[in-house]
Design an enzyme around this catalytic site. Structure first.
Site, PDB file in Angstrom:
ATOM      1  N   SER A 139       0.839  -1.214   0.000  1.00  0.00           N
ATOM      2  CA  SER A 139       0.000   0.000   0.000  1.00  0.00           C
ATOM      3  C   SER A 139       0.874   1.265   0.000  1.00  0.00           C
ATOM      4  CB  SER A 139      -0.884   0.007   1.250  1.00  0.00           C
ATOM      5  OG  SER A 139      -1.515   1.260   1.375  1.00  0.00           O
ATOM      6  N   THR A 183      -9.257  -1.035   2.559  1.00  0.00           N
ATOM      7  CA  THR A 183      -9.152  -1.437   1.166  1.00  0.00           C
ATOM      8  C   THR A 183      -9.575  -2.902   1.027  1.00  0.00           C
ATOM      9  OG1 THR A 183      -7.716  -1.377  -0.779  1.00  0.00           O
ATOM     10  CG2 THR A 183      -6.645  -1.923   1.308  1.00  0.00           C
ATOM     11  N   LYS A 188     -13.928  -3.314   2.007  1.00  0.00           N
ATOM     12  CA  LYS A 188     -14.627  -2.038   1.803  1.00  0.00           C
ATOM     13  C   LYS A 188     -16.144  -2.143   1.987  1.00  0.00           C
ATOM     14  CE  LYS A 188     -11.802   0.822  -1.176  1.00  0.00           C
ATOM     15  NZ  LYS A 188     -11.760   1.546  -2.442  1.00  0.00           N
ATOM     16  N   ASP A 221     -13.069   8.162  -2.387  1.00  0.00           N
ATOM     17  CA  ASP A 221     -12.598   7.894  -3.761  1.00  0.00           C
ATOM     18  C   ASP A 221     -13.210   8.874  -4.769  1.00  0.00           C
ATOM     19  OD1 ASP A 221     -10.799   5.856  -3.348  1.00  0.00           O
ATOM     20  OD2 ASP A 221     -12.268   4.250  -3.626  1.00  0.00           O
ATOM     21  N   GLY A 233     -15.727   1.497 -17.261  1.00  0.00           N
ATOM     22  CA  GLY A 233     -15.676   0.690 -16.048  1.00  0.00           C
ATOM     23  C   GLY A 233     -16.897   0.917 -15.173  1.00  0.00           C
ATOM     24  N   ALA A 234     -17.262  -0.130 -14.410  1.00  0.00           N
ATOM     25  CA  ALA A 234     -18.373  -0.012 -13.462  1.00  0.00           C
ATOM     26  C   ALA A 234     -18.041  -0.800 -12.193  1.00  0.00           C
ATOM     27  CB  ALA A 234     -19.673  -0.506 -14.099  1.00  0.00           C
ATOM     28  N   GLY A 235     -16.734  -0.890 -11.883  1.00  0.00           N
ATOM     29  CA  GLY A 235     -16.288  -1.553 -10.652  1.00  0.00           C
ATOM     30  C   GLY A 235     -16.373  -0.585  -9.480  1.00  0.00           C
ATOM     31  N   ASN A 252     -19.140  -0.630 -19.741  1.00  0.00           N
ATOM     32  CA  ASN A 252     -18.443  -1.662 -18.970  1.00  0.00           C
ATOM     33  C   ASN A 252     -18.460  -2.987 -19.713  1.00  0.00           C
ATOM     34  OD1 ASN A 252     -17.049  -2.299 -16.481  1.00  0.00           O
ATOM     35  ND2 ASN A 252     -18.772  -3.653 -16.014  1.00  0.00           N
TER      36      ASN A 252
END
Ligand SMILES: NC(=O)c1ccc[n+]([C@@H]2O[C@H](COP(=O)([O-])OP(=O)(O)OC[C@H]3O[C@@H](n4cnc5c(N)ncnc54)[C@H](OP(=O)(O)O)[C@@H]3O)[C@@H](O)[C@H]2O)c1
Length: 288
Positions: free
Chosen positions: A20, A67, A71, A107, A131-133, A154
């Protein structure tokens, strides 16, 4: 700043966690501001989350970043959460005030500030989000509050559609979701002012990959690639060559960290110090 009997402990929990960047960034900021705080990385296995959260209360750990893989699961251990956490179902920052744990997700605001502080205002802008994460969701939630429209593409199209529906219920009809095909990307780019890659495409070790053909990029586009490993992705390099404005994933990383720093300390973070620490570490090849 040395460790004292009054040093406040912050940290990050996840598994794996050894690479990290957060300890590097946050300790650099604490030291620069001469705050009696220290930031540590804690490897917390999936089955140990409950114990870890009890430990946070018992040891009076002041703040945590959260993380993968915790999460989502961490939310049920919190006393209250902000509107972003409610919408996203995930938290990345916890503040401990006398045993009362509050959850935040920085975020989205980190991505938004990465644009704002680089002079990109989303008002009346059309955004193409790839993206759709987890990260894309957080970005979409904060961008929907300011942008004119968002198109989410996505690989698994149903995830984009579900996210677009959820955003439209909250913000009114300005988000569409669909399948990430080369045709769809090319077509959506013709209209877009801001392109965000929030997929992991282009991340180490697949550094030669990009979802965007260089010829589709244009000088009046802003391109943010949230992948920060490498700092300059193929997409970022192609966008720079096309004359577009480029914002690296390191900017989002720093501004989400800065938002967490503010939650824990009440002070504005030293952005340049954090940026320098992150880039030095990334340059040294130690990262997640
Ligand atoms: N700069 C920052 O501060 C920051 C913060 C968070 C994350 N990130 C980076 O952002 C990236 C995504 O993170 P995440 O947490 O959102 O991960 P995630 O929840 O696992 O989502 C991954 C996303 O990438 C897509 N994807 C993966 N491989 C693909 C491929 N070959 N072609 C097309 N799409 C593909 C996935 O599509 P499907 O849904 O179809 O699988 C999904 O949309 C990672 O590289 C991460 O390091 C950066």
């Amino acid at each position: 700043m040395g460790i004292s009997g009054k040093t406040r402990v912050c940290g990050v929990i996840g598994d794996p966690i050894a690479h990290s960047l957060s300890p590097t960034i946050q300790n650099a900021a604490f030291n620069h501001m001469k705050l009696d705080f220290v930031f540590l990385a804690f490897n917390v296995k999936t089955g140990e989350l409950e114990n870890a959260m009890r430990g946070m209360r018992g040891l009076e750990i002041h703040g945590l970043n959260v993380t993968m893989p915790h999460k989502n699961a961490v939310i049920r251990h919190l006393d209250e959460v902000d509107s972003a956490v409610k919408f996203l179902g995930s938290a990345n920052t916890i503040l401990n005030e006398d045993g009362r744990l509050s959850g935040f997700n920085t975020d989205g605001v980190g991505a938004l500030n990465a644009l704002k502080k680089n002079d990109v205002d989303l008002a009346e802008k059309k955004v193409l989000l790839l993206g759709a994460g987890g990260a894309a969701k957080a970005i979409a939630f904060s961008f929907a509050q300011e942008a004119e429209s968002i198109c989410i593409l996505n690989r698994a199209p149903e995830k984009a559609a579900v996210l677009a529906d959820a955003l439209n219920r909250v913000f009114g009809m300005k988000v569409v979701g669909g399948a990430l095909s080369p045709n769809a990307v090319q077509k959506s780019l013709q209209d877009a002012d801001v392109l965000v890659n929030a997929t992991s495409v282009g991340m180490h070790p697949h550094v030669d990959q990009s979802l965007v053909v260089p010829q589709w990029l244009k000088p009046d586009l802003t391109v943010m690639d949230i992948v920060y490993n490498p700092v300059a992705t193929k997409l970022a390099k192609d966008a720079k060559a096309a004359g577009a404005k480029v914002i690296s994933g390191v900017e989002m990383l720093i501004y989400q960290g800065a938002a967490s720093f503010k939650i824990w300390t009440g002070k504005s973070a030293p952005i340049e110090v954090m940026r320098k620490a992150a880039l030095t570490k990334l340059g040294a090849g130690e990262h997640r």
